[in-house]
Design a protein around this motif. Sequence first.
Motif, PDB file in Angstrom:
ATOM      1  N   LEU A 156      43.490  30.721  20.628  1.00  0.00           N
ATOM      2  CA  LEU A 156      43.330  31.617  21.779  1.00  0.00           C
ATOM      3  C   LEU A 156      44.093  31.085  22.983  1.00  0.00           C
ATOM      4  CD1 LEU A 156      41.825  34.116  22.957  1.00  0.00           C
ATOM      5  CD2 LEU A 156      40.040  32.514  23.701  1.00  0.00           C
ATOM      6  N   GLN A 157      44.883  31.960  23.614  1.00  0.00           N
ATOM      7  CA  GLN A 157      45.659  31.587  24.791  1.00  0.00           C
ATOM      8  C   GLN A 157      45.199  32.318  26.047  1.00  0.00           C
ATOM      9  OE1 GLN A 157      48.140  29.103  24.760  1.00  0.00           O
ATOM     10  NE2 GLN A 157      47.138  28.816  22.779  1.00  0.00           N
ATOM     11  N   GLY A 158      44.667  33.514  25.887  1.00  0.00           N
ATOM     12  CA  GLY A 158      44.243  34.276  27.048  1.00  0.00           C
ATOM     13  C   GLY A 158      43.866  35.683  26.645  1.00  0.00           C
ATOM     14  N   LEU A 159      43.766  36.554  27.614  1.00  0.00           N
ATOM     15  CA  LEU A 159      43.494  37.968  27.332  1.00  0.00           C
ATOM     16  C   LEU A 159      44.351  38.834  28.240  1.00  0.00           C
ATOM     17  CD1 LEU A 159      41.592  39.588  29.611  1.00  0.00           C
ATOM     18  CD2 LEU A 159      39.820  38.112  28.693  1.00  0.00           C
ATOM     19  N   ILE A 160      44.610  40.039  27.774  1.00  0.00           N
ATOM     20  CA  ILE A 160      45.414  40.982  28.551  1.00  0.00           C
ATOM     21  C   ILE A 160      44.778  42.359  28.477  1.00  0.00           C
ATOM     22  CG2 ILE A 160      46.941  41.534  26.597  1.00  0.00           C
ATOM     23  CD1 ILE A 160      49.214  41.763  28.706  1.00  0.00           C
ATOM     24  N   THR A 161      44.885  43.098  29.559  1.00  0.00           N
ATOM     25  CA  THR A 161      44.355  44.460  29.600  1.00  0.00           C
ATOM     26  C   THR A 161      45.469  45.428  29.978  1.00  0.00           C
ATOM     27  OG1 THR A 161      43.777  44.357  31.943  1.00  0.00           O
ATOM     28  CG2 THR A 161      42.130  43.561  30.363  1.00  0.00           C
ATOM     29  N   LEU A 162      45.198  46.699  29.769  1.00  0.00           N
ATOM     30  CA  LEU A 162      46.170  47.717  30.160  1.00  0.00           C
ATOM     31  C   LEU A 162      46.410  47.672  31.667  1.00  0.00           C
ATOM     32  CD1 LEU A 162      47.914  50.139  29.340  1.00  0.00           C
ATOM     33  CD2 LEU A 162      45.903  51.600  29.636  1.00  0.00           C
ATOM     34  N   GLU A 163      45.368  47.322  32.413  1.00  0.00           N
ATOM     35  CA  GLU A 163      45.510  47.225  33.867  1.00  0.00           C
ATOM     36  C   GLU A 163      46.524  46.152  34.256  1.00  0.00           C
ATOM     37  OE1 GLU A 163      42.752  45.571  37.418  1.00  0.00           O
ATOM     38  OE2 GLU A 163      41.892  47.254  36.293  1.00  0.00           O
ATOM     39  N   ASP A 164      46.535  45.025  33.511  1.00  0.00           N
ATOM     40  CA  ASP A 164      47.498  43.951  33.794  1.00  0.00           C
ATOM     41  C   ASP A 164      48.932  44.455  33.662  1.00  0.00           C
ATOM     42  OD1 ASP A 164      45.509  42.057  34.217  1.00  0.00           O
ATOM     43  OD2 ASP A 164      45.361  41.595  32.072  1.00  0.00           O
ATOM     44  N   ILE A 165      49.169  45.298  32.653  1.00  0.00           N
ATOM     45  CA  ILE A 165      50.523  45.825  32.433  1.00  0.00           C
ATOM     46  C   ILE A 165      50.880  46.833  33.514  1.00  0.00           C
ATOM     47  CG2 ILE A 165      52.015  47.061  30.810  1.00  0.00           C
ATOM     48  CD1 ILE A 165      50.331  45.946  28.552  1.00  0.00           C
ATOM     49  N   LEU A 166      49.930  47.701  33.856  1.00  0.00           N
ATOM     50  CA  LEU A 166      50.194  48.698  34.892  1.00  0.00           C
ATOM     51  C   LEU A 166      50.457  48.038  36.241  1.00  0.00           C
ATOM     52  CD1 LEU A 166      47.536  51.431  34.003  1.00  0.00           C
ATOM     53  CD2 LEU A 166      49.992  51.449  33.529  1.00  0.00           C
ATOM     54  N   GLU A 167      49.827  46.884  36.489  1.00  0.00           N
ATOM     55  CA  GLU A 167      50.046  46.175  37.749  1.00  0.00           C
ATOM     56  C   GLU A 167      51.468  45.647  37.863  1.00  0.00           C
ATOM     57  OE1 GLU A 167      45.590  44.523  38.943  1.00  0.00           O
ATOM     58  OE2 GLU A 167      46.970  43.238  37.817  1.00  0.00           O
ATOM     59  N   GLU A 168      52.140  45.449  36.729  1.00  0.00           N
ATOM     60  CA  GLU A 168      53.537  45.039  36.770  1.00  0.00           C
ATOM     61  C   GLU A 168      54.426  46.159  37.298  1.00  0.00           C
ATOM     62  OE1 GLU A 168      54.889  41.871  35.947  1.00  0.00           O
ATOM     63  OE2 GLU A 168      52.751  41.563  36.309  1.00  0.00           O
ATOM     64  N   ILE A 169      53.916  47.396  37.237  1.00  0.00           N
ATOM     65  CA  ILE A 169      54.690  48.550  37.721  1.00  0.00           C
ATOM     66  C   ILE A 169      54.274  48.923  39.139  1.00  0.00           C
ATOM     67  CG2 ILE A 169      55.294  50.967  37.280  1.00  0.00           C
ATOM     68  CD1 ILE A 169      54.645  50.487  34.344  1.00  0.00           C
ATOM     69  N   VAL A 170      52.983  49.132  39.344  1.00  0.00           N
ATOM     70  CA  VAL A 170      52.511  49.676  40.622  1.00  0.00           C
ATOM     71  C   VAL A 170      52.028  48.603  41.587  1.00  0.00           C
ATOM     72  CG1 VAL A 170      51.876  51.831  39.512  1.00  0.00           C
ATOM     73  CG2 VAL A 170      50.159  50.052  39.736  1.00  0.00           C
ATOM     74  N   GLY A 171      51.989  47.346  41.145  1.00  0.00           N
ATOM     75  CA  GLY A 171      51.457  46.303  42.008  1.00  0.00           C
ATOM     76  C   GLY A 171      49.971  46.095  41.761  1.00  0.00           C
ATOM     77  N   GLU A 172      49.351  45.244  42.558  1.00  0.00           N
ATOM     78  CA  GLU A 172      47.959  44.870  42.356  1.00  0.00           C
ATOM     79  C   GLU A 172      47.030  46.076  42.449  1.00  0.00           C
ATOM     80  OE1 GLU A 172      45.278  41.780  41.406  1.00  0.00           O
ATOM     81  OE2 GLU A 172      47.466  41.814  41.523  1.00  0.00           O
ATOM     82  N   ILE A 173      46.186  46.246  41.410  1.00  0.00           N
ATOM     83  CA  ILE A 173      45.173  47.297  41.402  1.00  0.00           C
ATOM     84  C   ILE A 173      43.838  46.619  41.649  1.00  0.00           C
ATOM     85  CG2 ILE A 173      44.080  49.144  40.074  1.00  0.00           C
ATOM     86  CD1 ILE A 173      46.639  49.306  38.388  1.00  0.00           C
ATOM     87  N   ALA A 174      43.321  46.749  42.840  1.00  0.00           N
ATOM     88  CA  ALA A 174      42.096  46.037  43.206  1.00  0.00           C
ATOM     89  C   ALA A 174      40.926  47.012  43.314  1.00  0.00           C
ATOM     90  CB  ALA A 174      42.289  45.299  44.526  1.00  0.00           C
ATOM     91  N   ASP A 175      39.759  46.561  42.847  1.00  0.00           N
ATOM     92  CA  ASP A 175      38.533  47.322  43.069  1.00  0.00           C
ATOM     93  C   ASP A 175      37.583  46.475  43.906  1.00  0.00           C
ATOM     94  OD1 ASP A 175      37.411  45.450  41.354  1.00  0.00           O
ATOM     95  OD2 ASP A 175      37.518  46.766  39.604  1.00  0.00           O
ATOM     96  N   GLU A 176      36.307  46.917  43.994  1.00  0.00           N
ATOM     97  CA  GLU A 176      35.374  46.207  44.870  1.00  0.00           C
ATOM     98  C   GLU A 176      35.014  44.814  44.356  1.00  0.00           C
ATOM     99  OE1 GLU A 176      32.981  49.079  42.271  1.00  0.00           O
ATOM    100  OE2 GLU A 176      34.917  48.973  43.274  1.00  0.00           O
ATOM    101  N   PHE A 177      35.358  44.535  43.079  1.00  0.00           N
ATOM    102  CA  PHE A 177      35.036  43.231  42.515  1.00  0.00           C
ATOM    103  C   PHE A 177      36.238  42.289  42.497  1.00  0.00           C
ATOM    104  CE2 PHE A 177      32.108  46.212  40.349  1.00  0.00           C
ATOM    105  CZ  PHE A 177      30.911  45.698  40.826  1.00  0.00           C
ATOM    106  N   ASP A 178      37.437  42.808  42.749  1.00  0.00           N
ATOM    107  CA  ASP A 178      38.648  41.994  42.672  1.00  0.00           C
ATOM    108  C   ASP A 178      38.962  41.351  44.010  1.00  0.00           C
ATOM    109  OD1 ASP A 178      39.100  42.524  40.025  1.00  0.00           O
ATOM    110  OD2 ASP A 178      40.350  44.284  40.422  1.00  0.00           O
ATOM    111  N   ALA A 179      39.477  40.144  43.935  1.00  0.00           N
ATOM    112  CA  ALA A 179      39.960  39.478  45.150  1.00  0.00           C
ATOM    113  C   ALA A 179      41.320  40.052  45.498  1.00  0.00           C
ATOM    114  CB  ALA A 179      40.064  37.974  44.918  1.00  0.00           C
ATOM    115  N   ASP A 180      41.472  40.471  46.746  1.00  0.00           N
ATOM    116  CA  ASP A 180      42.758  41.014  47.175  1.00  0.00           C
ATOM    117  C   ASP A 180      43.828  39.941  47.091  1.00  0.00           C
ATOM    118  OD1 ASP A 180      44.825  42.401  48.270  1.00  0.00           O
ATOM    119  OD2 ASP A 180      43.723  43.081  50.046  1.00  0.00           O
ATOM    120  N   ILE A 181      45.050  40.371  46.736  1.00  0.00           N
ATOM    121  CA  ILE A 181      46.158  39.416  46.621  1.00  0.00           C
ATOM    122  C   ILE A 181      46.422  38.715  47.951  1.00  0.00           C
ATOM    123  CG2 ILE A 181      47.983  41.074  47.179  1.00  0.00           C
ATOM    124  CD1 ILE A 181      49.676  39.754  45.027  1.00  0.00           C
TER     125      ILE A 181
END
Length: 433
Positions: free
Chosen positions: A326-351
């Motif tokens: 095991l090296q890590g995990l990836i989500t669809l959101e991680d890939i979309l963030e490469e296009i649109v930038g950081e996608i933050a919700d109320e639980f995410d730390a802002d960049i």
Amino acid sequence: MDPTTFDVAFWITAGAIIVLLFLSGFFSGSETALTAASRGKLRSAAGKGSKGAQRALDITDDNERLIGSVLLGNNVVNILATSLATAVLTKVFGQNGVAAATLIMTLLVLIFAEVLPKTFAITNPEMVASRVAGPIGIVVLVFSPIVTAVRYLVRGILRVFGVKTDPDSHILAVREEIAGALQLGHSEGIVEKEDRDRILGALDLNERAVEEVMLHRSGIEMIDADEPAQDILAQCLESRHTRLPLYRGEPENIVGVIHAKDLLRAMHKLLGGGKVDAKSLADFDVMRVAMEPYFVPETTTLDDQMRNFLKRKTHFALVVDEYGALQGLITLEDILEEIVGEIADEFDADIVDQIAATSDGAFVVDGTMTIRDLNRAHDWNLPDEEANTIAGLVIHEAQMIPVEGQVFSFHGFRFEVIEKDENRIATLKVHQL
């Protein structure tokens, strides 16, 4: 001056020179229009029924043959016009006719056969390309045998000097053309930085691997499947994630993935009449509501992984190396963030929380911040080929594990290690030199 100088032959020759200058301007403008015209706009016009745009697309498929034919035609008419002008002006001015022909033809060719037609063509490239495509197509067809012979001759000469040419290669790849146009538009204030980053991010998906954007295993929140159901429920409710990997024995041994909503449904079902007895809670097996883990190789490109997510109708995968570790995990959101930038919700730390500006113009940066995010935030160009995080870049360049207070300078930046967590660089101070 002989009165017979301005006879019929003189005026016929002068008329021929004018026609040849017109043809020279036609070839010059056509070359500029056909090479400068946007293939995207031509294809759009062709799709709307423009036959001229379609012909322009057809003849620009082989740029080498097109340019060779146009240059051949242009040189033929220029040389012929100059020769006729020299003959005529020598007859008029005697020995001074050669100098007069050189001066006059240079001015005429420069103004009417080069600058004027090329300026017009570059102003309306798609319109001009569509209109000249028909006649130029005939020229290409007529001169094709000569151009082909010249092409092989040139390649043979270059091969003698050790220069190899690829007939199927393009001077610039499509991706590089688009990237260059975006950079130019951004520098001129036409394209916004965010728009440039989104388009370049989408273009980069096929060149970036999953390992570059995944959450490293050290940051993955996991649940021990052998824990009591009540503890598992409490951990799921306290977590800011809806999907959590399940392991048995050791974190490397992933046996499933639990979705908080599935667990809550199961617990709600246990309630029954409103009470949960101790026996049913103790007998509850979390694996009954867990999903099969989805593993992907760390070398998978982001483009392929996004397609796999869409195909499987899921957006959560565990990343393993070539040995299955095991090296890590990836989500669809991680890939979309490469296009649109950081996608933050109320639980995410802002960049922005990972970057703090200092009074001396430097920035205090979290060591786990990715180089790509840092470059996007400040429009920097730190390399990310050898490392994914800013801490990894410092370790790679230093070729050592730095100590607190150590300072390094490379790639036009000054890096100071502010804080460490064991062997990990926790905080860095970055200053652009």
